[in-house]
Write an enzyme that holds these catalytic residues in place. Structure first.
Site, PDB file in Angstrom:
ATOM      1  N   ARG A 116      72.238   4.142  39.295  1.00 16.93           N
ATOM      2  CA  ARG A 116      72.796   4.060  40.652  1.00 16.93           C
ATOM      3  C   ARG A 116      74.119   3.288  40.612  1.00 16.93           C
ATOM      4  NH1 ARG A 116      73.020  -0.750  41.069  1.00 16.93           N
ATOM      5  NH2 ARG A 116      74.043  -0.637  43.081  1.00 16.93           N
TER       6      ARG A 116
ATOM      7  N   ASP B  99      81.339   3.094  48.233  1.00 20.54           N
ATOM      8  CA  ASP B  99      80.935   4.397  47.673  1.00 20.54           C
ATOM      9  C   ASP B  99      81.936   5.498  47.975  1.00 20.54           C
ATOM     10  OD1 ASP B  99      78.337   2.756  48.033  1.00 20.54           O
ATOM     11  OD2 ASP B  99      77.895   4.312  46.563  1.00 20.54           O
TER      12      ASP B  99
ATOM     13  N   ASN C 211      79.718   1.955  52.349  1.00 20.07           N
ATOM     14  CA  ASN C 211      78.997   1.188  51.322  1.00 20.07           C
ATOM     15  C   ASN C 211      77.547   1.092  51.765  1.00 20.07           C
ATOM     16  OD1 ASN C 211      78.962  -0.346  48.864  1.00 20.07           O
ATOM     17  ND2 ASN C 211      78.735  -2.198  50.085  1.00 20.07           N
ATOM     18  N   LYS C 212      76.739   0.434  50.960  1.00 18.06           N
ATOM     19  CA  LYS C 212      75.299   0.321  51.224  1.00 18.06           C
ATOM     20  C   LYS C 212      75.016  -0.085  52.664  1.00 18.06           C
ATOM     21  CE  LYS C 212      72.564   1.076  49.093  1.00 18.06           C
ATOM     22  NZ  LYS C 212      71.985   2.449  49.235  1.00 18.06           N
TER      23      LYS C 212
HETATM   24  O1  MRU Z   1      72.248   3.426  46.684  1.00 19.25           O
HETATM   25  P1  MRU Z   1      73.024   2.667  45.647  1.00 19.25           P
HETATM   26  O2  MRU Z   1      72.258   1.526  45.064  1.00 19.25           O
HETATM   27  O3  MRU Z   1      73.605   3.580  44.610  1.00 19.25           O
HETATM   28  O4  MRU Z   1      74.252   2.044  46.470  1.00 19.25           O
HETATM   29  C1  MRU Z   1      75.228   1.362  45.751  1.00 19.25           C
HETATM   30  C2  MRU Z   1      76.236   0.680  46.598  1.00 19.25           C
HETATM   31  O5  MRU Z   1      76.268   0.846  47.796  1.00 19.25           O
HETATM   32  C3  MRU Z   1      77.269  -0.134  45.889  1.00 19.25           C
HETATM   33  O6  MRU Z   1      77.693  -1.191  46.689  1.00 19.25           O
HETATM   34  C4  MRU Z   1      78.475   0.777  45.584  1.00 19.25           C
HETATM   35  O7  MRU Z   1      78.065   1.891  44.879  1.00 19.25           O
HETATM   36  C5  MRU Z   1      79.523   0.069  44.841  1.00 19.25           C
HETATM   37  S1  MRU Z   1      79.108  -0.050  43.156  1.00 19.25           S
HETATM   38  C6  MRU Z   1      80.318  -0.709  42.222  1.00 19.25           C
END
Ligand code: MRU
Length: 338
Positions: A49, A227, A237-238
């Site tokens: 991920r 993202d 982002n998350k």
């Molecule tokens: O669902 P995930 O765990 O893949 O989400 C990841 C994120 O939101 C991170 O903050 C993002 O990918 C930045 S990673 C350098």
């Protein structure tokens, strides 16, 4: 393909292994990935991920497929499937386009070369952003981060967490507050694990404690990853990042996004065009809520550009080397030539 080694991915002796991030921090288990279909499943269940990492991992799986004798048609079909494994992180699409779909050269050698270059590039982008971004951190800062934007989410030092750990390496006395990041706890499980390995003092908090800490003046700066970033600076982002940004504005805490240019999608004019992944309701319900309750589970949210103090990102400089820059998106949208 040459050996490629990062915290969460190892390509060694023509075999690809993924550190299963769903089992961290209590179990460090490496899984061998044999096919693009297996990689898609690993990406979808978040064993692998983080925006930059899923792009590189998908590309390595594709390159292995080509090296193992897949035809050009099979490579193209797998590329399209890998590209669609998750919808929000544009690094995945960028990587697969770069390695296969945008290229006329689908020779094994070409795919392998572009994959190796992608890996090396992510390492150097993280390095450049960490060097520049760590300059924004002062001795004594208390920093908040959300989700995991560390070495586990890239093949280099990480984005937001790369900046933070670099400041620590430079000898700055910092303390990091880590949002646990419901529903899947990437902050609690992964970011705390990484910070402890790096020896960075940190404290875990529930997501709903961040406002209280800001109100009490305990947070001086916030660094998060992304993202997908739209042309106007809106940043996905998350889930929960937007709430942090609004709280930051209310309490005048600088809010920085750290993401390489591979996270910027110039085709998205603004954040409303960024596709948001909806995930399984059981991730939210767990075994605590009534089994039949309604749930919504958007995996990401979009922080409007005007909440963002600065985006630490990268741009191409002389001799095709990328350098880091701080973009204050309150100004003009990025140009096509960026
Ligand atoms: O669902 P995930 O765990 O893949 O989400 C990841 C994120 O939101 C991170 O903050 C993002 O990918 C930045 S990673 C350098």
């Amino acid at each position: 393909m040459k050996n490629l080694v990062s915290l969460g991915l190892r390509h060694e002796n023509q075999k690809l292994f993924i550190l299963d991030q769903t089992l961290l921090p209590h179990k460090e288990q490496w899984i061998e990935c044999h096919t693009p279909l297996e990689m898609i499943a690993l990406i979808q269940r978040l064993a692998v991920r983080g925006a930059p990492l899923i792009g590189v991992a998908a590309s390595v799986a594709l390159a292995r497929f080509a090296e193992n004798g897949a035809t050009s048609e099979q490579v193209l079909e797998a590329a399209h499937a890998l590209r669609a494994a998750r919808p929000t992180a544009v690094n995945l699409m960028h990587a697969i386009d770069e390695v296969a779909l945008n290229s006329r050269d689908l020779s094994v050698q070409g795919i392998v070369q572009r994959t190796e270059a992608l890996f090396d590039e992510d390492v150097s982008l993280c390095h450049e952003m960490a060097e520049l971004g760590s300059g924004l951190i002062s001795d004594g800062d208390h920093i908040l981060t959300h989700c995991n934007a560390g070495a586990l989410a890239t093949v280099g030092a990480g984005t937001a967490l790369g900046v933070i750990t670099r400041a620590h390496e430079k000898g700055k006395k910092i303390h990091v507050y880590v949002d646990e990041t419901r529903p899947l706890l990437q902050g609690a499980r992964l970011t705390v694990w990484e910070l402890q390995r790096a020896g960075v003092p940190c404290t875990l908090i529930c997501d709903n404690m961040a406002g209280f800490l800001m109100q009490r003046g305990k947070i001086h700066k916030i660094f998060v990853g992304a993202d997908r970033i739209a042309r106007n600076g809106d940043a996905a982002n998350k889930i929960g990042t937007y709430s942090v940004a609004v709280l930051a504005k209310a309490h005048q805490v600088p809010f920085y996004v750290v993401a390489p240019h591979t996270t910027i999608d110039l085709k998205c004019e603004n954040g409303s065009e960024i596709p948001i992944e909806q995930r399984d309701s059981q991730e939210v319900r767990t075994d605590k809520a009534p089994l039949d309750c309604n749930v919504t589970n958007p995996a990401f949210d979009v922080t409007p550009a005007h909440y963002i103090t600065g985006i630490i990102t990268t741009r191409s400089g002389d001799s095709e080397k990328y350098s880091a820059m701080v973009w204050a998106p309150g100004g003009k949208p990025l140009a096509n030539s960026f």
